[in-house]
Scaffold this motif. Structure first.
Motif, mmCIF file in Angstrom:
data_model
loop_
_atom_site.group_PDB
_atom_site.id
_atom_site.type_symbol
_atom_site.label_atom_id
_atom_site.label_comp_id
_atom_site.label_asym_id
_atom_site.label_seq_id
_atom_site.Cartn_x
_atom_site.Cartn_y
_atom_site.Cartn_z
ATOM 1 N N ASN A 18 36.989 24.911 32.691
ATOM 2 C CA ASN A 18 37.481 23.557 32.916
ATOM 3 C C ASN A 18 37.803 22.872 31.593
ATOM 4 O OD1 ASN A 18 38.050 21.132 34.315
ATOM 5 N ND2 ASN A 18 35.959 20.427 33.982
ATOM 6 N N PHE A 19 36.936 23.025 30.596
ATOM 7 C CA PHE A 19 37.161 22.402 29.301
ATOM 8 C C PHE A 19 38.406 22.958 28.613
ATOM 9 C CE2 PHE A 19 36.601 22.459 24.693
ATOM 10 C CZ PHE A 19 36.527 21.098 24.447
ATOM 11 N N VAL A 20 38.546 24.293 28.629
ATOM 12 C CA VAL A 20 39.692 24.924 27.964
ATOM 13 C C VAL A 20 40.993 24.519 28.639
ATOM 14 C CG1 VAL A 20 40.789 27.144 27.498
ATOM 15 C CG2 VAL A 20 38.362 26.835 27.030
ATOM 16 N N LEU A 21 41.025 24.569 29.965
ATOM 17 C CA LEU A 21 42.251 24.199 30.666
ATOM 18 C C LEU A 21 42.580 22.721 30.498
ATOM 19 C CD1 LEU A 21 41.942 26.280 33.945
ATOM 20 C CD2 LEU A 21 43.368 26.731 31.941
ATOM 21 N N ASN A 22 41.559 21.879 30.440
ATOM 22 C CA ASN A 22 41.790 20.457 30.202
ATOM 23 C C ASN A 22 42.328 20.235 28.791
ATOM 24 O OD1 ASN A 22 41.740 17.685 30.810
ATOM 25 N ND2 ASN A 22 39.781 17.471 29.767
ATOM 26 N N SER A 23 41.818 20.973 27.828
ATOM 27 C CA SER A 23 42.306 20.846 26.456
ATOM 28 C C SER A 23 43.747 21.328 26.328
ATOM 29 C CB SER A 23 41.421 21.649 25.501
ATOM 30 O OG SER A 23 40.126 21.107 25.490
ATOM 31 N N LEU A 24 44.084 22.409 27.024
ATOM 32 C CA LEU A 24 45.455 22.904 26.989
ATOM 33 C C LEU A 24 46.428 21.940 27.660
ATOM 34 C CD1 LEU A 24 44.916 26.691 27.761
ATOM 35 C CD2 LEU A 24 45.622 25.674 25.599
ATOM 36 N N ASN A 25 45.898 21.134 28.579
ATOM 37 C CA ASN A 25 46.726 20.182 29.299
ATOM 38 C C ASN A 25 46.884 18.870 28.534
ATOM 39 O OD1 ASN A 25 48.326 19.400 31.433
ATOM 40 N ND2 ASN A 25 46.616 18.642 32.655
ATOM 41 N N GLY A 26 46.331 18.780 27.349
ATOM 42 C CA GLY A 26 46.500 17.577 26.547
ATOM 43 C C GLY A 26 45.259 16.719 26.464
ATOM 44 N N GLY A 27 44.174 17.164 27.023
ATOM 45 C CA GLY A 27 42.943 16.385 26.971
ATOM 46 C C GLY A 27 42.954 15.279 28.004
ATOM 47 N N GLY A 28 41.947 14.519 28.001
ATOM 48 C CA GLY A 28 41.786 13.454 28.979
ATOM 49 C C GLY A 28 40.374 13.507 29.527
ATOM 50 N N ALA A 29 40.184 12.822 30.611
ATOM 51 C CA ALA A 29 38.853 12.778 31.209
ATOM 52 C C ALA A 29 38.523 14.121 31.852
ATOM 53 C CB ALA A 29 38.786 11.674 32.254
ATOM 54 N N LEU A 30 37.335 14.635 31.547
ATOM 55 C CA LEU A 30 36.891 15.893 32.138
ATOM 56 C C LEU A 30 36.367 15.642 33.546
ATOM 57 C CD1 LEU A 30 34.921 17.822 29.372
ATOM 58 C CD2 LEU A 30 36.937 18.579 30.590
ATOM 59 N N ASN A 31 36.669 16.569 34.424
ATOM 60 C CA ASN A 31 36.162 16.508 35.783
ATOM 61 C C ASN A 31 34.970 17.451 35.863
ATOM 62 O OD1 ASN A 31 35.735 16.271 38.471
ATOM 63 N ND2 ASN A 31 37.707 17.091 39.109
ATOM 64 N N TYR A 32 33.766 16.901 35.998
ATOM 65 C CA TYR A 32 32.562 17.715 36.029
ATOM 66 C C TYR A 32 32.197 18.191 37.430
ATOM 67 C CZ TYR A 32 31.747 16.076 31.292
ATOM 68 O OH TYR A 32 31.872 15.811 29.953
ATOM 69 N N VAL A 33 32.703 17.540 38.446
ATOM 70 C CA VAL A 33 32.280 17.811 39.820
ATOM 71 C C VAL A 33 32.960 19.049 40.390
ATOM 72 C CG1 VAL A 33 32.166 16.841 42.138
ATOM 73 C CG2 VAL A 33 31.778 15.378 40.166
ATOM 74 N N THR A 34 34.241 19.207 40.169
ATOM 75 C CA THR A 34 34.987 20.322 40.756
ATOM 76 C C THR A 34 34.451 21.687 40.324
ATOM 77 O OG1 THR A 34 36.944 18.909 40.863
ATOM 78 C CG2 THR A 34 37.288 21.281 41.084
ATOM 79 N N PRO A 35 34.154 21.923 39.037
ATOM 80 C CA PRO A 35 33.576 23.228 38.675
ATOM 81 C C PRO A 35 32.201 23.472 39.303
ATOM 82 C CG PRO A 35 34.471 22.172 36.743
ATOM 83 C CD PRO A 35 34.507 21.165 37.834
#
Length: 64
Positions: A18-35
């Motif tokens: 989740n962190f890596v894909l969020n970083s590749l997408n430009g960052g932003g708020a992390l979603n902790y619930v879905t993983p």
């Protein structure tokens, strides 16, 4: 106990993905619930798979 280990490692690894894909997408708020929900679903699938492939005690006694 082995299923708790599966749950722990699936949560850790899915949070990393989740962190890596969020970083590749430009960052932003992390979603902790879905993983976490994904890790719970993965653990349930592993438990069901283990129940299906595990030989029954009655079957193993007949083979010997």
């Amino acid at each position: 106990m082995k299923y708790l280990a599966v749950l722990f490692w699936s949560i850790v690894l899915l949070q990393m993905i989740n962190f890596v894909l969020n970083s590749l997408n430009g960052g932003g708020a992390l979603n902790y619930v879905t993983p976490i929900f994904g890790a719970i679903a993965f653990t349930i699938i592993i438990v069901l798979f283990d129940m299906v492939i595990k030989p029954k005690k009655h079957d193993t006694k007949e083979q010997h």
